[in-house]
Motif scaffolding. Structure first.
Motif, short mmCIF file in Angstrom:
data_model
loop_
_atom_site.label_atom_id
_atom_site.label_comp_id
_atom_site.label_asym_id
_atom_site.label_seq_id
_atom_site.Cartn_x
_atom_site.Cartn_y
_atom_site.Cartn_z
N VAL A 31 76.66 -1.87 3.57
CA VAL A 31 76.94 -1.87 4.95
C VAL A 31 76.13 -1.38 5.78
O VAL A 31 74.88 -0.68 5.45
N GLY A 32 75.80 -1.91 7.00
CA GLY A 32 74.53 -1.64 7.56
C GLY A 32 74.58 -1.92 9.24
O GLY A 32 75.53 -2.67 9.46
N ASN A 243 74.17 5.98 -7.91
CA ASN A 243 74.68 4.98 -7.39
C ASN A 243 74.41 4.60 -6.00
O ASN A 243 74.72 3.44 -5.59
N TRP A 244 73.94 5.43 -5.14
CA TRP A 244 73.51 5.33 -3.78
C TRP A 244 72.13 5.01 -3.46
O TRP A 244 71.34 5.58 -4.00
N HIS A 245 72.11 4.08 -2.74
CA HIS A 245 70.79 3.41 -2.26
C HIS A 245 70.70 3.16 -0.71
O HIS A 245 71.82 2.74 0.04
N MET A 246 69.39 3.33 -0.34
CA MET A 246 69.07 3.26 1.15
C MET A 246 68.15 2.11 1.34
O MET A 246 67.20 1.99 0.61
N THR A 247 68.21 1.13 2.13
CA THR A 247 67.48 0.05 2.55
C THR A 247 66.96 0.01 4.02
O THR A 247 67.56 0.09 4.72
N VAL A 286 73.18 1.00 3.76
CA VAL A 286 73.30 1.93 2.80
C VAL A 286 74.31 1.15 1.68
O VAL A 286 75.08 0.47 2.22
N SER A 287 74.18 1.32 0.48
CA SER A 287 74.89 0.49 -0.58
C SER A 287 75.23 1.43 -1.52
O SER A 287 74.58 2.46 -1.84
#
Length: 290
Positions: A31-32, A243-247, A286-287
């Motif tokens: 989501v973003g 598990n969490w990533h930011m793009t 954020v994914s």
């Protein structure tokens, strides 16, 4: 509710083509948000001069031309090289004009409506774009992937005018003797699912940091519909936890759609509907991977 579910489903699938660098058989939800610059217009008739002109939703009807918008994406990767994706982008705007400067007439469903100068007009223009597709990694290495994607996308467009709007009599010429005031006029269009093709890839710059991107394209000219889509995204993804990533990414996105409306059973053109939606700028998301 059904339309909203369709949007979300299509949104999830497009995400999967952009980010393929995950373990085998996993799912990513992202989501973003991003800022969009929009230009949209409808070709209408001048009731005084009898000619047509382009009524600009942003300049003439005061809809926001720059806006922060949400997006949602879903990816499922399986059998090492395969992935499916859905994505959804939304642009919903409305504005109230205290006094219309230019009188105009427009035609929907073979009914012509008259908007007089000086009246108060409430305008809504909602655009939702949903996509679903499949991607395949044609090249893989220890720290990179490159693949091809094919999918379908549909656009949902809702235009509404509310104010002192009159109904005209439509013949070979449009006549508006004594207009009948109606509270609201709504036109909703759905494009049939249309194909798009693309490429995607990713490269691990450093453990926990990955450069990725995609490019998708579509164009069609069929009967009274003409339109195209371009979507190019380049970004860097950082692992926050397992598990969490930011793009952070840079995106160029453009949709251009034109409809032509003719008088029923004739070749007489009554009105054109042109929608141009473009976005060039930063995106943050954020994914979660599971």
């Amino acid at each position: 509710m059904l339309k909203s579910s369709t949007f979300i489903t299509a949104t999830l699938l497009a995400l999967m083509t952009s980010y393929s660098a995950y373990a085998t058989n996993d799912t990513v939800i992202r989501v973003g948000g991003f800022y969009a610059n929009t230009d949209s217009n409808i070709d209408v008739n001048d009731p005084l001069l009898g000619n047509s002109f382009a009524l600009d939703f942003e300049q003439d009807l005061k809809l926001e031309d720059s806006q922060f918008l949400p997006f949602f994406e879903f990816i499922h990767r399986f059998n090492d090289r395969h992935n499916i994706y859905i994505d959804w982008k939304q642009l919903h705007r409305s504005a109230l004009v205290q006094s219309v400067e230019k009188p105009f007439q427009f035609t929907w469903d073979n009914t012509t409506y008259d908007v007089k100068a000086g009246i108060e007009l409430d305008t809504t223009l909602n655009i939702d774009i949903a996509r679903i597709g499949y991607g395949y990694d044609i090249l893989q290495g220890d720290n990179y992937e490159l693949g091809l994607s094919i999918g379908l996308h549909a656009m949902f467009i809702k235009t509404a005018f509310k104010g002192d709007i009159g109904i005209c009599e439509v013949e070979i010429e449009t006549r508006c003797p004594d207009t009948i005031t109606i509270p609201k006029v709504v036109d909703e269009k759905l494009t049939a699912p249309l194909p798009d093709i693309g490429v995607y890839g990713s490269y691990e710059l450093y453990p926990g940091f990955r450069f990725n991107g995609h490019a998708q394209y579509f164009y069609i000219k069929l009967d009274d519909l003409k339109g195209g889509l371009v979507d190019i995204r380049l970004g860097v993804e950082a692992a926050i936890t397992e598990n969490w990533h930011m793009t952070a990414a840079f995106n160029y996105y453009e949709v251009d759609v034109e409809y032509t409306t003719n008088l029923k059973n004739t070749d007489i053109k009554l009105a054109d509907y042109n929608m141009y939606y473009s976005f060039t700028g930063p995106m943050l998301s954020v994914s979660y991977q599971f």
